[in-house]
Design an enzyme around this catalytic site. Structure first.
Site, mmCIF file in Angstrom:
data_model
loop_
_atom_site.group_PDB
_atom_site.id
_atom_site.type_symbol
_atom_site.label_atom_id
_atom_site.label_comp_id
_atom_site.label_asym_id
_atom_site.label_seq_id
_atom_site.Cartn_x
_atom_site.Cartn_y
_atom_site.Cartn_z
ATOM 1 N N LYS A 43 16.739 12.801 -37.111
ATOM 2 C CA LYS A 43 17.894 11.762 -36.022
ATOM 3 C C LYS A 43 17.768 11.472 -34.486
ATOM 4 O O LYS A 43 18.073 12.715 -34.281
ATOM 5 C CB LYS A 43 18.473 11.004 -37.643
ATOM 6 C CG LYS A 43 19.520 11.318 -37.577
ATOM 7 C CD LYS A 43 20.596 11.178 -38.999
ATOM 8 C CE LYS A 43 21.886 11.954 -38.355
ATOM 9 N NZ LYS A 43 22.437 11.002 -39.613
ATOM 10 N N ARG A 137 28.838 4.613 -49.051
ATOM 11 C CA ARG A 137 28.041 3.431 -47.568
ATOM 12 C C ARG A 137 26.747 3.605 -48.031
ATOM 13 O O ARG A 137 26.923 1.630 -49.335
ATOM 14 C CB ARG A 137 27.254 4.762 -46.271
ATOM 15 C CG ARG A 137 27.485 4.128 -45.607
ATOM 16 C CD ARG A 137 26.969 4.802 -44.046
ATOM 17 N NE ARG A 137 26.485 6.511 -44.371
ATOM 18 C CZ ARG A 137 25.625 7.144 -43.941
ATOM 19 N NH1 ARG A 137 26.465 6.760 -41.953
ATOM 20 N NH2 ARG A 137 25.156 8.129 -44.143
ATOM 21 N N TYR A 260 36.465 5.793 -7.607
ATOM 22 C CA TYR A 260 36.816 4.732 -8.172
ATOM 23 C C TYR A 260 38.229 4.655 -9.112
ATOM 24 O O TYR A 260 38.250 5.471 -9.443
ATOM 25 C CB TYR A 260 36.308 3.645 -9.489
ATOM 26 C CG TYR A 260 34.836 3.426 -8.864
ATOM 27 C CD1 TYR A 260 34.278 2.712 -7.929
ATOM 28 C CD2 TYR A 260 33.685 3.798 -9.847
ATOM 29 C CE1 TYR A 260 33.089 2.032 -7.908
ATOM 30 C CE2 TYR A 260 32.196 3.560 -8.897
ATOM 31 C CZ TYR A 260 32.295 3.102 -8.130
ATOM 32 O OH TYR A 260 30.750 3.290 -7.526
ATOM 33 N N MET A 308 28.608 6.149 -12.498
ATOM 34 C CA MET A 308 27.881 6.257 -13.757
ATOM 35 C C MET A 308 26.741 6.801 -13.598
ATOM 36 O O MET A 308 26.273 7.918 -14.257
ATOM 37 C CB MET A 308 26.985 4.917 -13.150
ATOM 38 C CG MET A 308 26.222 4.690 -13.879
ATOM 39 S SD MET A 308 25.359 2.667 -13.705
ATOM 40 C CE MET A 308 26.876 1.577 -14.563
HETATM 41 C C1 LIG Z 1 22.915 12.904 -40.924
HETATM 42 C C2 LIG Z 1 22.730 13.262 -42.016
HETATM 43 C C3 LIG Z 1 23.039 14.470 -42.265
HETATM 44 C C4 LIG Z 1 23.072 15.595 -41.823
HETATM 45 O O1 LIG Z 1 24.239 15.929 -41.332
HETATM 46 P P1 LIG Z 1 24.724 17.131 -40.793
HETATM 47 O O2 LIG Z 1 26.206 17.173 -40.463
HETATM 48 O O3 LIG Z 1 24.521 16.577 -38.957
HETATM 49 O O4 LIG Z 1 24.453 18.717 -41.228
HETATM 50 C C5 LIG Z 1 23.011 14.816 -43.643
HETATM 51 N N1 LIG Z 1 22.980 13.624 -44.763
HETATM 52 C C6 LIG Z 1 22.701 12.218 -44.252
HETATM 53 C C7 LIG Z 1 22.327 11.506 -45.561
HETATM 54 C C8 LIG Z 1 23.003 11.999 -42.879
HETATM 55 O O5 LIG Z 1 23.014 10.515 -42.057
#
Ligand SMILES: *Cc1c(COP(=O)(O)O)cnc(C)c1O
Length: 367
Positions: A43, A137, A260, A308
């Site tokens: 992701k 969650r 800055y 930036m």
């Molecule tokens: C991002 C995520 C992971 C991976 O977590 P890490 O700490 O990067 O290994 C696993 N399960 C879910 C549901 C996640 O959102």
């Protein structure tokens, strides 16, 4: 670096080198320790490493059974890049995304009844069911299994069952309770005749715990080479090194202010360099007057406020630095290394955030 990558880099003032051997090493290192199927989490553009390229490498590894993304859109991008491995969408399924799931053959994590019905009514072939054992969650509550079975049975294939740890890095007692709770859910599901192909609970920090009834792990940060907790005991190596070019080198007179706000004032005559990497590239502005880069194994201190597109460093005493030279912003420089963890702790955050903030302007290259 291959010559063709060098040509691709022409005109880029910053880039991130993604070390293929280290990535593969980390996956193998983890697999040899846990001996379970790996769900590699890609992701957020593979935590900033470049999802398409990283996924191409990962899908070639025997231990990697699934790639995990956060959203349907991220899944679509993988498919369009030619990724054909199984793809799990951790963030669930929304009504407007149904077509993307079916057109691109993506598997949703389903964590409430709305999503379950949506998947069934739209002929999604298979799902992974998520249970909430303490993250609060996403996820069904354990007591909802009865009703899930009633709705799903005969209508959709439950390929996986999962839960998630919020505090595996800091709270063993809480985590242990979750493992027990999830174990009960898995057992109960079995009684209903549901034996999913994949049972997964552990994230990277969770790898330090035993889960005998789990047959797969869902890991992100550890495959990118960062330890998820201080006690993490599996050897992993940082995969990404972020580099940027020197734009100019010049002298500063005693008493002159830099950048800055003029938050740095030269205590003596000094030599400074302007580096083509700023907060728009993902360098936290919190590193102003605090962080450092590396140049040929030597630390060069950030002075003044990060801007930036550029950051100013103290190169007093360095004879050999000149425009077009490369400095290391994060990662490896010969024998030295700036770890994401180090940058994160200077900024009061976690390495995850530093990694996925490296912006689009920074060209990714596999080395
Ligand atoms: C991002 C995520 C992971 C991976 O977590 P890490 O700490 O990067 O290994 C696993 N399960 C879910 C549901 C996640 O959102």
């Amino acid at each position: 670096m291959k010559t063709e990558d060098k040509i691709h880099l022409k005109g880029f003032r910053s880039w991130a080198e993604v070390d293929k051997d280290r990535l593969v090493h980390n996956v193998k290192s983890i697999h040899s320790r846990v001996n379970k199927d790996i769900f590699a989490v890609v992701k957020a553009d593979a935590y900033g490493h470049g999802a398409a390229e990283v996924s191409k490498i990962l899908q070639g590894l025997k231990s990697v059974r699934y790639l995990c993304v956060a959203t349907a859109e991220e899944g679509r991008e993988l498919r369009e890049a030619g990724i054909n491995s199984d793809v799990l969408v951790l963030g669930g399924i929304l009504p407007e995304e149904v077509d993307i799931f079916s057109s691109y053959n993506l598997v949703p994590v389903v964590s409430d009844f709305d999503q379950l019905r949506l998947a069934i009514n739209n002929r999604i072939k298979k799902v992974h069911l998520k249970f909430d054992t303490g993250m609060h969650r996403l996820g069904f509550y354990p007591g909802q299994l009865d009703e899930i079975i009633k709705i799903a049975s005969g209508r959709i294939h439950i390929e996986g069952i999962m839960s998630h740890f919020p505090s595996a890095d800091t709270d063993p007692e809480y985590t242990q309770k979750q493992i027990t709770a999830f174990g009960k859910i898995v057992k109960q599901a079995e009684k209903y005749g549901i034996k999913p192909r994949y049972i997964h609970l552990q994230n990277s920090a969770g790898l330090e715990y035993r889960c005998d009834f789990c047959n797969s792990v869902r890991i992100g940060i550890s495959i990118y080479g960062e330890k998820p907790s201080k006690s993490f005991s599996i050897p992993v190596k940082t995969v990404m090194s972020v580099k940027a070019k020197v734009i100019t080198v010049k002298q500063l007179k005693k008493g002159e202010r830099v950048s800055y706000g003029g938050t740095f004032r030269a205590p003596a005559d000094m030599k400074i360099a302007v580096v083509a990497f700023g907060y728009a590239d993902g360098l936290p502005r919190a590193l102003s007057n605090r962080g450092y880069f590396l140049f040929k194994d030597r630390k060069i201190r950030i002075i003044g406020n990060v801007t930036m597109d550029m950051t100013i460093v103290d190169v007093t005493g360095l004879e050999d630095i000149k425009p077009d030279d490369t400095v290391t912003v994060i990662g490896r420089d010969r024998e030295k290394e700036i770890y994401f963890e180090e940058v994160a702790s200077l900024c009061n955050t976690i390495p995850y955030e530093i990694m996925c903030r490296i912006s689009k302007r920074v060209k990714r290259v596999i080395v």
